[in-house]
Enzyme design. Sequence first.
Site, PDB file in Angstrom:
ATOM      1  N   HIS A   1       0.843  -1.216   0.000  1.00  0.00           N
ATOM      2  CA  HIS A   1       0.000   0.000   0.000  1.00  0.00           C
ATOM      3  C   HIS A   1       0.871   1.257   0.000  1.00  0.00           C
ATOM      4  O   HIS A   1       0.589   2.223  -0.697  1.00  0.00           O
ATOM      5  CB  HIS A   1      -0.912   0.028   1.246  1.00  0.00           C
ATOM      6  CG  HIS A   1      -1.916  -1.086   1.298  1.00  0.00           C
ATOM      7  ND1 HIS A   1      -2.130  -1.841   2.431  1.00  0.00           N
ATOM      8  CD2 HIS A   1      -2.768  -1.556   0.370  1.00  0.00           C
ATOM      9  CE1 HIS A   1      -3.085  -2.733   2.196  1.00  0.00           C
ATOM     10  NE2 HIS A   1      -3.487  -2.585   0.944  1.00  0.00           N
TER      11      HIS A   1
ATOM     12  N   LYS B   1     -15.440  -7.798   4.868  1.00  0.00           N
ATOM     13  CA  LYS B   1     -14.248  -8.241   5.610  1.00  0.00           C
ATOM     14  C   LYS B   1     -14.437  -7.986   7.106  1.00  0.00           C
ATOM     15  O   LYS B   1     -15.141  -7.049   7.483  1.00  0.00           O
ATOM     16  CB  LYS B   1     -13.006  -7.450   5.145  1.00  0.00           C
ATOM     17  CG  LYS B   1     -12.556  -7.761   3.734  1.00  0.00           C
ATOM     18  CD  LYS B   1     -11.326  -6.941   3.381  1.00  0.00           C
ATOM     19  CE  LYS B   1     -10.847  -7.227   1.966  1.00  0.00           C
ATOM     20  NZ  LYS B   1      -9.789  -6.285   1.535  1.00  0.00           N
TER      21      LYS B   1
ATOM     22  N   ARG C   1      -2.339  -6.445  -8.083  1.00  0.00           N
ATOM     23  CA  ARG C   1      -1.335  -7.508  -7.946  1.00  0.00           C
ATOM     24  C   ARG C   1      -1.686  -8.636  -8.905  1.00  0.00           C
ATOM     25  O   ARG C   1      -2.716  -9.281  -8.753  1.00  0.00           O
ATOM     26  CB  ARG C   1      -1.360  -8.111  -6.535  1.00  0.00           C
ATOM     27  CG  ARG C   1      -0.790  -7.260  -5.457  1.00  0.00           C
ATOM     28  CD  ARG C   1      -1.191  -7.808  -4.112  1.00  0.00           C
ATOM     29  NE  ARG C   1      -2.636  -7.995  -4.050  1.00  0.00           N
ATOM     30  CZ  ARG C   1      -3.295  -8.392  -2.970  1.00  0.00           C
ATOM     31  NH1 ARG C   1      -2.665  -8.673  -1.881  1.00  0.00           N
ATOM     32  NH2 ARG C   1      -4.608  -8.520  -3.008  1.00  0.00           N
TER      33      ARG C   1
ATOM     34  N   SER D   1      -2.914  -7.836   3.187  1.00  0.00           N
ATOM     35  CA  SER D   1      -3.213  -7.550   4.599  1.00  0.00           C
ATOM     36  C   SER D   1      -3.678  -8.816   5.314  1.00  0.00           C
ATOM     37  O   SER D   1      -3.302  -9.070   6.465  1.00  0.00           O
ATOM     38  CB  SER D   1      -4.310  -6.480   4.705  1.00  0.00           C
ATOM     39  OG  SER D   1      -3.858  -5.273   4.182  1.00  0.00           O
TER      40      SER D   1
END
Length: 172
Positions: free
Chosen positions: A20, A44, A93, A131
């Site tokens: 990030h 999440k 990604r 993360s």
Amino acid sequence: MTKEILAVYPGSFDPPTNGHLDIVMRASCLFPKIIVAITENVSKRHIFSLEKRINLFEKITENLKNVEVTSFSGLLANYLERINSFILIRGLRALSDFEYEFQMALMNRKLNKKIETIFLMTDQTYTFISSNMVKEIAMLGGNIIDFVPKCVDEELKKHVMGLSKENFAKQC
Ligand code: PNS
């Protein structure tokens, strides 16, 4: 033609990683001002409060003078309209992110046709970092110092040490 000079980097950042940080650093060289807009991702389960995530992102970007960290709630498209910015920055990604990011970019544009999403390819050094993985490794006592800024490492360690056995099992 790009009239807007304010770009928004949205995310849940629970916690912010070196990936990030790399994206926001590169974005800050491309746009005069970047707003890091942190929110709850309803799909999440977050371990850090919104305040803590803001605080961590502020710390890791304190040397980037054109970066401001804030939060928003509700729809991102509405938030962008409120602050009159229509440029979204997202990191990408490899293949794993593409479908989700593509869908989100199209949906945001459907909600407001002024919104353009600009993807920055994650630097290959960080392409395997997420993360979620960082949290799992930290919870299981692994070393995450190569994946996150130092203050995030310290905060995650504190978090893990403070967890009761019951909560530890729930969050793992
Ligand atoms: O870091 P994340 O969790 O991948 O970020 C996703 C985020 C927070 C940018 C996305 O879930 C979002 O925009 N949430 C706000 C609510 C919203 O607008 N949902 C519709 C997105 S198309």
